[in-house]
Motif scaffolding. Structure first.
Motif, short mmCIF file in Angstrom:
data_model
loop_
_atom_site.label_atom_id
_atom_site.label_comp_id
_atom_site.label_asym_id
_atom_site.label_seq_id
_atom_site.Cartn_x
_atom_site.Cartn_y
_atom_site.Cartn_z
N LYS A 1 0.93 -1.31 -0.13
CA LYS A 1 0.23 0.45 -0.30
C LYS A 1 1.24 1.26 -0.27
N ASP B 1 -8.82 8.79 0.46
CA ASP B 1 -8.29 10.12 2.00
C ASP B 1 -6.38 10.29 1.66
N GLN B 2 -6.07 9.63 0.46
CA GLN B 2 -4.70 10.18 0.52
C GLN B 2 -4.35 10.84 -0.76
N LYS C 1 -8.92 4.67 -8.39
CA LYS C 1 -9.15 3.72 -7.88
C LYS C 1 -9.48 2.50 -9.02
N SER D 1 -5.58 5.52 -1.33
CA SER D 1 -6.51 5.61 -0.87
C SER D 1 -7.11 6.09 -1.25
#
Length: 751
Positions: A444, A512-513, A498, A510
């Motif tokens: 990740k 949020d990232q 994604k 992600s």
């Protein structure tokens, strides 16, 4: 014919490298390399001698550890030198030269990273028992690169420049050519659009880059028969696309099907045609042959199949042996009545196919040691055609990316940069900061950081450069009158990235990232956000395969970065209505491809049609579907809508059309305003009856279409005041800029 000496010595003073080459005009076409000392008469040109200056490149004489040759695989190994040649101001290649092997620097907005404008070639060098080195048909690779470059709107080196560059690269890496019967030196020429672009357009600068690596067999089983599975969902190419050239974007879209096949125990994938889903095309990196009753059949070259140089050579060899060869459509059903199946390619050589699985059927090859396969796998010491038997191993890939770890930089709170805000176009402008983070395959992403804007460093064998493994997003930030900054639906872009990453076999940040990276990039470049109504700050998040990949496979390492640039209108005519041209031959996407995600591979292939249209005075191209050549798809970088009465229609996002964030927003706004919206197949003939046509996208916004030209007929539409386009565009821009209250929670206020 002069042969290269077993050892080449370079001195710091007077030694010059000279090459003498000739081609045997028969079906083996081998090229031999030679070197002379400066005491011999020199026949090479001055420009050739400049390519290898004796005072800056001395050959490393230290031999490679012999144990390494016994375990060669097909993975990149860092050798000594690479060759680099760039275009000059007149657009032609000139004055290439050697440099020590290492990472190359590339601007974040390079066309190859953003839009997949790049092509590759592959060839091999072999060492004979007497120490001489031979190349296999390099002039054919040079010619094929020129054909591919023309299709991708790129200049290309001349065939002579190409061959001389290859020879130069091989000779300075001579110690990496494996001994006879141990392997060969794989040579990878790359032609890359390295110049900066922001809109979909050819790069202003190009680079030819050549690197080499010693290799063994392509497949882990060595010379053992391979086992294939027929793929009838994902397609490698389509008529009107770029399947017949070695565009880097041809490979990223098949990584998912290939990975699934290998996870199920197969060696590789055999693809079917995209129109009928019935006829054989290719393996991932090889041509296919079917043998029945001493007749060899191979799919005909009709624009979707790569004209392999090994394929061409096999056909010539077969003819010389008195065998009949047919180039024709080969049905998948013919596999189950075949006497033999084999594949060919520069990387794989010539390999028998032991079995093929298609739905509930299986083909088992009854003739694995047939006459033809034995003859094609001749010893390279005699013919220069193929290397003999050797073993496989998994070597460590070269380091793919050198990420610069600056101390966390501070940035200016100046309200505005010194810019002519009234004359912004849509071209990349170097701002202050970019955001970077990386991760390894099957892991990740971890916390990234801001870095001063500048070039990124990539290995020459990075997957994004060799196989187009990359996706991107695009969004805008606007400044309100009170100075606060607004982002439009960044979470939707994160979700789309994604989805795209999963399709392209890539890990992704992600949500949020992603949003945090965009926010940090915006705040660090706050002074570059134009004043209200003067433009916007375009933010480009990118996800690329930065790790090394020599064979077609997902990268072992990935990099996510975002950069930003102030922009005005996308089209040069500003907000004037667009004039579109319907393209009937070249296509943008096909079922089973990657047209439904923002893969960089979707954009390089459309540049030829786009450039041709603009030369004729059109604003952009409207593409049709690849199967029927009848239904509307989209523009080069925008979705399309038509209006008839109170009904707005747009093509469905069903795999070949990008699900635009602006498209999605406009549909919802239109429904709120009382329009009926239909997502359906739209025939090109419906344009003749439409009241309005408009297009949408992050870059273009909501743009009216004044005319569409189809089959020589110009069709005009309503534009201007009181149009649906103006109503929808005003509502969207009002929400994006804070002039209209955001009741949908679409806008993220940053400061």
């Amino acid at each position: 014919m002069l042969l290269v000496h077993h050892h080449l010595g370079f001195t710091n003073t007077s030694s010059l490298l000279q090459f003498s080459s000739s081609l045997k005009v028969h079906h083996h076409h081998q090229l031999r390399l030679a070197a002379k000392s400066s005491h011999d008469s020199l026949s090479s040109s001055a420009s050739w001698r400049r390519a290898i200056p004796s005072d800056s490149h001395s050959e490393t004489s230290e031999p490679v550890d012999e144990r390494r040759w016994d375990s060669l695989g097909f993975n990149p190994v860092q050798t000594d030198y690479i060759y680099v040649m760039k275009t000059s101001e007149d657009g032609n290649f000139t004055n290439g030269g050697l440099r020590h092997y290492g990472n190359i620097e590339m601007i974040p907005s390079a066309a190859v990273l953003n839009y997949g404008q790049g092509i590759i070639e592959d060839l091999k060098a072999y060492k004979k028992q007497n120490g001489s080195i031979i190349l296999f048909r390099p002039e054919e690779n040079g010619l094929r690169m020129r054909i591919g470059a023309e299709r991708m709107c790129m200049p290309a080196p001349t065939i002579k420049q190409f061959v001389e560059a290859v020879i130069s690269t091989v000779l300075v890496n001579k110690r990496w050519v494996p001994p006879a019967d141990k392997g060969c030196l794989h040579i990878r020429p790359l032609l890359l659009g390295n110049g900066p672009v922001l809109s979909v357009t050819p790069a202003p600068e190009f680079t030819l880059l050549i690197y080499v690596t010693p290799v063994g067999r392509y497949f882990e089983g060595g010379l053992k028969p391979i086992n294939l599975v027929v793929e009838d969902v994902t397609h490698r190419a389509t008529p009107g696309g770029v399947g017949n050239i070695k565009a880097i974007g041809n490979y990223a879209g098949i990584l998912k099907a290939q990975a699934a096949a290998k996870a199920n125990g197969f060696s590789d994938v055999l693809y079917l045609d995209s129109v009928h889903n019935r006829y054989l095309e290719e393996v991932s990196t090889a041509n296919i042959f079917v043998v029945k009753d001493n007749t060899i059949s191979t799919p005909v070259l009709e624009g979707t199949i790569l004209p392999g140089i090994t394929r061409k050579s096999i056909i010539s060899i077969a003819h010389s042996q008195g065998l009949e060869v047919e180039e024709r459509l080969v049905s998948v059903d013919e596999l189950f009545d075949a006497d033999e199946v084999f594949c060919s390619g520069n990387a794989v050589g010539v390999l028998p196919v032991g079995s093929i699985t298609y739905k509930d059927k299986s083909y088992l090859n009854p003739a694995l040691t047939s006459f033809l396969v034995r003859e094609c796998r001749v010893d390279y010491g005699k013919s220069g055609f193929m290397v003999g038997n050797y073993r496989h191993f998994a070597s460590q890939a070269a380091n793919a990316l050198k990420q610069v770890h600056d101390e966390q930089p501070s940035y200016s709170d100046d309200e505005n940069a010194e810019m002519d805000w009234d004359n912004l176009g849509f071209n990349p402008i170097a701002t202050d900061f970019m955001y970077l983070m990386k991760c390894y395959k099957d892991e990740k992403f971890v916390q990234g950081q801001l870095s001063h804007y500048g070039n990124i460093q990539l290995s020459p064998s990075a997957a994004v450069l060799n196989y187009g493994q990359g996706i991107f997003e695009g969004m805008k930030a606007h400044r309100k009158e009170d100075g606060s900054l607004l982002l439009f639906r960044p979470d939707q872009h994160a979700i789309r990235m994604k989805i795209g990453a999963e399709r392209m076999c890539m890990p992704s940040p992600s949500i949020d990232q992603f949003v945090d990276a965009v926010k940090q990039t915006l705040l660090a470049n706050k002074r570059w956000v134009p004043p209200p109504r003067k433009g916007s700050l375009y933010i480009r998040p990118m996800l690329i395969g930065s790790g090394s990949a020599l064979g077609v496979a997902p990268a072992p390492e990935y990099m996510f970065f975002t950069y930003a640039s102030p922009v005005g209108n996308y089209f040069k005519q500003g907000k004037a209505p667009l004039n579109l041209y319907v393209e009937e031959e070249l296509i943008r996407a096909a079922p089973g491809g990657a047209g439904g995600v923002k893969s960089i591979s979707n954009y390089g292939p459309v540049m030829k049609a786009l450039v041709n249209a603009k030369r004729q005075g059109f604003s952009d191209v409207l593409y049709l579907d690849s199967i029927n050549k009848k239904y509307l798809e989209e523009l080069s970088a925008a979705n399309i809508f038509i209006l008839k009465g109170n009904v707005i229609s747009t093509p469905p996002a069903s795999g070949t059309i990008l699900p635009g964030i602006t498209r999605k927003s406009v549909i919802e706004i239109a429904q709120d305003l009382g329009y009926q919206v239909e997502e359906r197949a739209i025939s090109v003939d419906e344009l003749r009856e439409a009241d309005e046509v408009f297009c949408t996208g992050t870059a273009v916004g909501v743009a009216s279409v004044g005319s569409v030209t189809y089959q020589g007929r110009r069709i005009e539409f309503k534009v201007g005041a009181n149009s649906a386009c103006q109503e929808l565009g005003s509502a969207l821009v009002g929400i994006q800029t804070g002039l209209i209250e955001d009741e949908k929670d679409w806008v993220l206020k940053i400061s």
